[in-house]
Scaffold this motif. Structure first.
Motif, PDB file in Angstrom:
ATOM      1  N   GLY A 220      11.578  54.712  36.055  1.00  0.00           N
ATOM      2  CA  GLY A 220      10.552  55.399  35.907  1.00  0.00           C
ATOM      3  C   GLY A 220       9.462  55.214  35.288  1.00  0.00           C
ATOM      4  O   GLY A 220       8.160  55.383  35.401  1.00  0.00           O
ATOM      5  N   ARG A 223       7.195  53.203  37.773  1.00  0.00           N
ATOM      6  CA  ARG A 223       7.326  54.062  39.284  1.00  0.00           C
ATOM      7  C   ARG A 223       6.585  53.616  40.338  1.00  0.00           C
ATOM      8  O   ARG A 223       7.038  53.896  41.432  1.00  0.00           O
ATOM      9  N   ILE A 230      10.541  62.410  46.262  1.00  0.00           N
ATOM     10  CA  ILE A 230      10.026  63.719  46.072  1.00  0.00           C
ATOM     11  C   ILE A 230       8.598  63.897  46.833  1.00  0.00           C
ATOM     12  O   ILE A 230       8.270  64.988  47.368  1.00  0.00           O
ATOM     13  N   GLY A 273      17.343  66.375  45.145  1.00  0.00           N
ATOM     14  CA  GLY A 273      17.186  64.997  45.326  1.00  0.00           C
ATOM     15  C   GLY A 273      17.090  64.331  44.025  1.00  0.00           C
ATOM     16  O   GLY A 273      16.931  64.987  42.901  1.00  0.00           O
ATOM     17  N   GLY A 274      17.297  63.106  44.091  1.00  0.00           N
ATOM     18  CA  GLY A 274      17.329  62.214  42.719  1.00  0.00           C
ATOM     19  C   GLY A 274      18.555  62.356  41.738  1.00  0.00           C
ATOM     20  O   GLY A 274      19.117  63.401  42.177  1.00  0.00           O
ATOM     21  N   TRP A 276      18.598  60.939  38.346  1.00  0.00           N
ATOM     22  CA  TRP A 276      18.384  60.463  36.988  1.00  0.00           C
ATOM     23  C   TRP A 276      16.958  60.833  36.629  1.00  0.00           C
ATOM     24  O   TRP A 276      16.050  60.203  37.305  1.00  0.00           O
ATOM     25  N   PRO A 277      16.704  61.237  35.208  1.00  0.00           N
ATOM     26  CA  PRO A 277      15.163  61.808  34.958  1.00  0.00           C
ATOM     27  C   PRO A 277      14.231  60.546  35.050  1.00  0.00           C
ATOM     28  O   PRO A 277      13.181  60.746  35.440  1.00  0.00           O
ATOM     29  N   SER A 278      14.867  59.430  34.661  1.00  0.00           N
ATOM     30  CA  SER A 278      13.994  58.073  34.512  1.00  0.00           C
ATOM     31  C   SER A 278      14.053  57.244  35.584  1.00  0.00           C
ATOM     32  O   SER A 278      13.706  55.984  35.558  1.00  0.00           O
ATOM     33  N   SER A 279      14.638  57.812  36.760  1.00  0.00           N
ATOM     34  CA  SER A 279      14.755  56.971  38.067  1.00  0.00           C
ATOM     35  C   SER A 279      13.688  57.451  39.188  1.00  0.00           C
ATOM     36  O   SER A 279      13.721  58.861  39.107  1.00  0.00           O
ATOM     37  N   PRO A 281      13.463  58.828  42.590  1.00  0.00           N
ATOM     38  CA  PRO A 281      14.340  59.253  43.563  1.00  0.00           C
ATOM     39  C   PRO A 281      14.315  58.641  44.965  1.00  0.00           C
ATOM     40  O   PRO A 281      13.123  58.479  45.338  1.00  0.00           O
TER      41      PRO A 281
ATOM     42  N   TRP B 208      12.473  62.702  27.819  1.00  0.00           N
ATOM     43  CA  TRP B 208      13.104  63.466  29.277  1.00  0.00           C
ATOM     44  C   TRP B 208      12.567  64.825  29.001  1.00  0.00           C
ATOM     45  O   TRP B 208      12.608  65.439  27.946  1.00  0.00           O
ATOM     46  N   ILE B 237       4.244  69.727  40.185  1.00  0.00           N
ATOM     47  CA  ILE B 237       4.034  68.222  40.449  1.00  0.00           C
ATOM     48  C   ILE B 237       2.707  67.587  40.512  1.00  0.00           C
ATOM     49  O   ILE B 237       2.422  66.808  39.834  1.00  0.00           O
ATOM     50  N   PRO B 265       3.631  56.214  33.106  1.00  0.00           N
ATOM     51  CA  PRO B 265       4.029  57.104  34.089  1.00  0.00           C
ATOM     52  C   PRO B 265       4.615  58.276  33.475  1.00  0.00           C
ATOM     53  O   PRO B 265       5.381  58.446  32.541  1.00  0.00           O
ATOM     54  N   ASN B 267       7.431  60.416  35.515  1.00  0.00           N
ATOM     55  CA  ASN B 267       8.258  60.258  36.646  1.00  0.00           C
ATOM     56  C   ASN B 267       9.069  61.686  36.630  1.00  0.00           C
ATOM     57  O   ASN B 267       9.491  61.955  36.074  1.00  0.00           O
ATOM     58  N   ILE B 268       9.060  62.056  37.937  1.00  0.00           N
ATOM     59  CA  ILE B 268       9.812  63.052  38.277  1.00  0.00           C
ATOM     60  C   ILE B 268      11.050  62.607  39.062  1.00  0.00           C
ATOM     61  O   ILE B 268      11.021  62.098  40.078  1.00  0.00           O
ATOM     62  N   GLY B 269      12.076  62.721  38.327  1.00  0.00           N
ATOM     63  CA  GLY B 269      13.207  61.971  38.846  1.00  0.00           C
ATOM     64  C   GLY B 269      14.312  62.729  39.658  1.00  0.00           C
ATOM     65  O   GLY B 269      15.023  62.149  40.361  1.00  0.00           O
ATOM     66  N   LYS B 270      14.312  64.243  39.296  1.00  0.00           N
ATOM     67  CA  LYS B 270      15.318  64.901  39.900  1.00  0.00           C
ATOM     68  C   LYS B 270      14.584  66.304  40.346  1.00  0.00           C
ATOM     69  O   LYS B 270      13.910  66.910  39.560  1.00  0.00           O
ATOM     70  N   ILE B 271      15.131  66.707  41.420  1.00  0.00           N
ATOM     71  CA  ILE B 271      14.765  68.166  41.856  1.00  0.00           C
ATOM     72  C   ILE B 271      16.032  68.871  42.353  1.00  0.00           C
ATOM     73  O   ILE B 271      16.829  68.216  43.190  1.00  0.00           O
ATOM     74  N   GLU B 287      13.523  67.348  36.726  1.00  0.00           N
ATOM     75  CA  GLU B 287      13.667  66.611  35.576  1.00  0.00           C
ATOM     76  C   GLU B 287      12.873  65.557  35.576  1.00  0.00           C
ATOM     77  O   GLU B 287      12.894  64.650  36.608  1.00  0.00           O
ATOM     78  N   GLY B 288      12.344  64.974  34.420  1.00  0.00           N
ATOM     79  CA  GLY B 288      11.718  63.835  34.582  1.00  0.00           C
ATOM     80  C   GLY B 288      11.638  63.059  33.235  1.00  0.00           C
ATOM     81  O   GLY B 288      12.162  63.286  32.153  1.00  0.00           O
ATOM     82  N   ARG B 289      10.689  61.932  33.143  1.00  0.00           N
ATOM     83  CA  ARG B 289      10.686  61.139  31.896  1.00  0.00           C
ATOM     84  C   ARG B 289       9.201  60.924  31.978  1.00  0.00           C
ATOM     85  O   ARG B 289       8.432  60.667  32.830  1.00  0.00           O
TER      86      ARG B 289
END
Lengths: 423, 423
Positions: A220, A223, A230, A273-274, A276-279, A281, B208, B237, B265, B267-271, B287-289
């Motif tokens: 992230g 990114r 997403i 989707g995704g 991990w918060p800091s990756s 997706p 996070w 977003i 950044p 980052n939005i990592g999960k939805i 979820e994001g960082r």
């Protein structure tokens, strides 16, 4: 006996309202979710026998069914899910009628969201509560009451009455398909799905889809080195919206959709989707439902969504190399419909006017029913009309108003006499 | 003995490369995911003793730690997760140095994605493979090799060397916090995180967040009667993107971020949202960082995201009545940094130039490390520099190039002598 006077019919219904609510309550308590419809079907069979009908109970199956192009079910074993059909043979020379009701109900969801148990069958305040009350045991009860009233009042119908209590509507209609393949056809059909007393001569079909939208993973904090699935999913959703607009623009002049903002919506119901918060997706999955217009071919509609997704490649290079993976899965419902001037419509609208002393609302249904299979596979002209409330279907604290059940029953009784003819 | 000749140092490292790879392999095989770092820490303690260091092994805990405003961990029991610190006292009059390495590694994910077991510790082709090879046991090995080389070559340092092998970096740094609270401070610190041989005098922090975005449920066939939480999430977003642009515009002239497309950044990592293809979804969770600039206050950054979310209400009525529920959860890493002209930087960049015969790249790190705690809580000027490759960290088939480990070791050895001073 000729036709009973209307007030006699009305009085019979009023006198049997409590008994009818009690029967509906028992039907609800039978908790007939997919795979355990047997107990409710036994109640239906007992009721059919009580009405003097010939009863046919069978477990659907066989290659004819499983290999049929319109077979759609996640199941192949229906041992505790029999279909039940009751037939009352007419005296001859009349038009036959199927009244088709599905006995399966959707799962109740979280118990905590319900004020009472989903299976309480609680009767109070003129309502009956529980999963299936509105969708569609309350509607089926209207039809039963109509036939029982005519039977009790000694009316002899010329055409056959076929009451089909089928399974699997909520998963795509294999119960009705099985009933058609077993030979149950007629000159017309009513389906008392929860139409809120609106008459639906045409029914929207629908089918489910799943889309896999790709991205490329990255941390992230960098990114910009990745590609967010997403953000790509947002492009896909926008593309779906464009197609939805295009498809609905064609229906702008369709009188049965007058005033409906989006006649045949494409709904995106699920997104995930995704991990991990800091990756960034790398995969998002969308699941949705595509509405199919009453006059439309399912394959054409499917192709339209597929082509729309392939257009994304022209807009965005990523999609050229990583096209959206589109899959049709789960349930589907054929669209169906008959002309507004069909005699079956006349029989129903005349009855409605008499009972309600008002002009009926006539529309196209916003959802699929077993009507698509009856018209397209069975060749049986079908109208959807029932006392349930759409907004109560599939949600917690589902209920039905007994007043509407009785009104629908009276309308069905008059329409049956008109359609089948009376000795 | 005074400083050894550079070629003597280089030769020592070359002669001990295989042994070092073997030790790294053992460290990897110890599979020190959070909660089971004990075995790897015992290997570290043994190594520290071998280097003639005083060894302090302890299990972190106590109110000072747990109630500290910067304590961040999902755990409160660290029984199998001791910290280990080795101290080599200097002869006096020099500057002290901490070299801080975390022993915890992130989970390996699906075994199937790995060519060999994540815990193989396989040595071949000049690389060592396995979870933690690059992040950051390979970096820690560079520091160990540097200290071991100096020790073996009889170098007497004036300042103390403190090798801290800490737990919990991947969860927010409570191991380093505990080490600071236990009194381990110094005039400077190196952290050999996988910087790809880039020097990071400043480090991005991060935290996070989780956002709950509401909608109103409806049947997909009448989706216009509902409010899609997925479509609302798209607005959220977009709002996050706007804030990200605003925050990064401020860093446009920051030389350490020159050429970086998005310095900090979000980052939005999960939805995840919705439960049924044909229902309008009433809840989407994101979820994001959020990256925090090296000079920025964490609380200010938090407030900016919170205010940005409240701006949505001015743009869209739905959000006035159903504001985004924003929650800060999970891990966070303080940002940190020192000036480019700090003597610790000089010691490191001079060493780099000598060993690599090139100008080092100097940047701000795109991710958080324990450096934020060391500088902000410990008051220890810290530079991040190490041989690992960011892109290999946290992914399958993680590895490290031994060539880079040896180069970094040589650089550390020279920098240590320059910083701590030699008798």
């Amino acid at each position: 006996m000729v036709k009973p006077e209307r007030k006699v019919l009305k009085q019979w219904l009023a006198e049997h309202a409590d008994e009818a609510a009690g029967f509906l309550s028992r039907l609800i308590k039978a908790a007939s979710t997919a795979g355990r419809e047997k107990e409710a079907q036994e109640l239906m069979a007992e009721k059919f026998r009580h009405l003097g009908m010939a009863v046919d109970t069978w477990v659907q199956g066989g290659d004819d069914l499983f290999n049929h192009p319109h077979f759609c079910s996640p199941r192949t074993d229906f041992i505790d899910s029999p279909n039940v059909v009751g037939t009352l043979q007419g005296t001859g020379g009349g038009r036959s009628l199927i009244i088709n009701g599905h006995i399966d109900v959707v799962p109740p969801g979280e118990d905590a969201a319900w004020e009472r148990s989903p299976w309480s069958g609680y009767v109070g305040d003129g309502r009956v509560y529980g999963r299936g009350a509105t969708d569609m045991k309350g509607g089926t009860l209207s039809a039963l009451l109509a036939v029982e009233a005519l039977h009790s009042l000694g009316v002899k119908l010329k055409g056959d009455i076929i009451l089909a209590s089928v399974v699997e509507e909520e998963s795509g209609g294999s119960g009705t398909l099985a009933s058609i393949l077993r030979g149950y056809k007629a000159d017309g059909a009513f389906i008392p799905e929860p139409s809120e007393m609106v008459i639906y001569p045409q029914q929207q079909g629908s089918m489910w889809f799943r889309m896999a939208v790709k991205g490329r993973v990255a941390h992230g904090g960098t990114r910009y080195l990745g590609v967010s699935a997403i953000e790509n999913a947002i492009l896909v959703i926008n593309q779906v919206r464009e197609l939805e607009q295009e498809r609905n623009a064609r229906l702008a002049d369709e009188p049965l959709y007058h005033g409906v903002p989006i006649p045949v919506p494409i709904n995106i119901g699920k997104i995930a989707g995704g991990s991990w918060p800091s990756s960034v997706p790398d995969l998002v999955t969308l699941e949705g439902r595509m509405g199919v217009a009453p006059g439309e071919n399912m394959a054409d509609a499917r192709r339209e969504l597929e082509q729309s997704m392939s257009l994304l490649g022209a807009k965005d290079e990523w999609f050229r190399e990583h096209p959206v993976q589109l899959e049709w899965f789960g349930a589907r419902w054929l669209p169906g419909g008959i002309g507004l001037d069909h005699p079956l419509m006349n029989a129903l609208t005349d009855a409605y006017r008499l009972v309600k002393n008002a002009k009926p609302e006539i529309k196209a249904s916003p959802w699929g029913t077993d009507g698509g299979l009856l018209t397209q596979v069975g060749g049986v002209p079908t109208v959807v009309f029932g006392p349930g409330v759409t907004a109560a279907a599939h949600y917690p604290n589902e209920y039905i108003e007994m007043k509407n059940v009785l009104d629908a029953a009276e309308i069905f009784a008059l329409a049956i006499m008109e359609w089948c003819g009376v000795e």
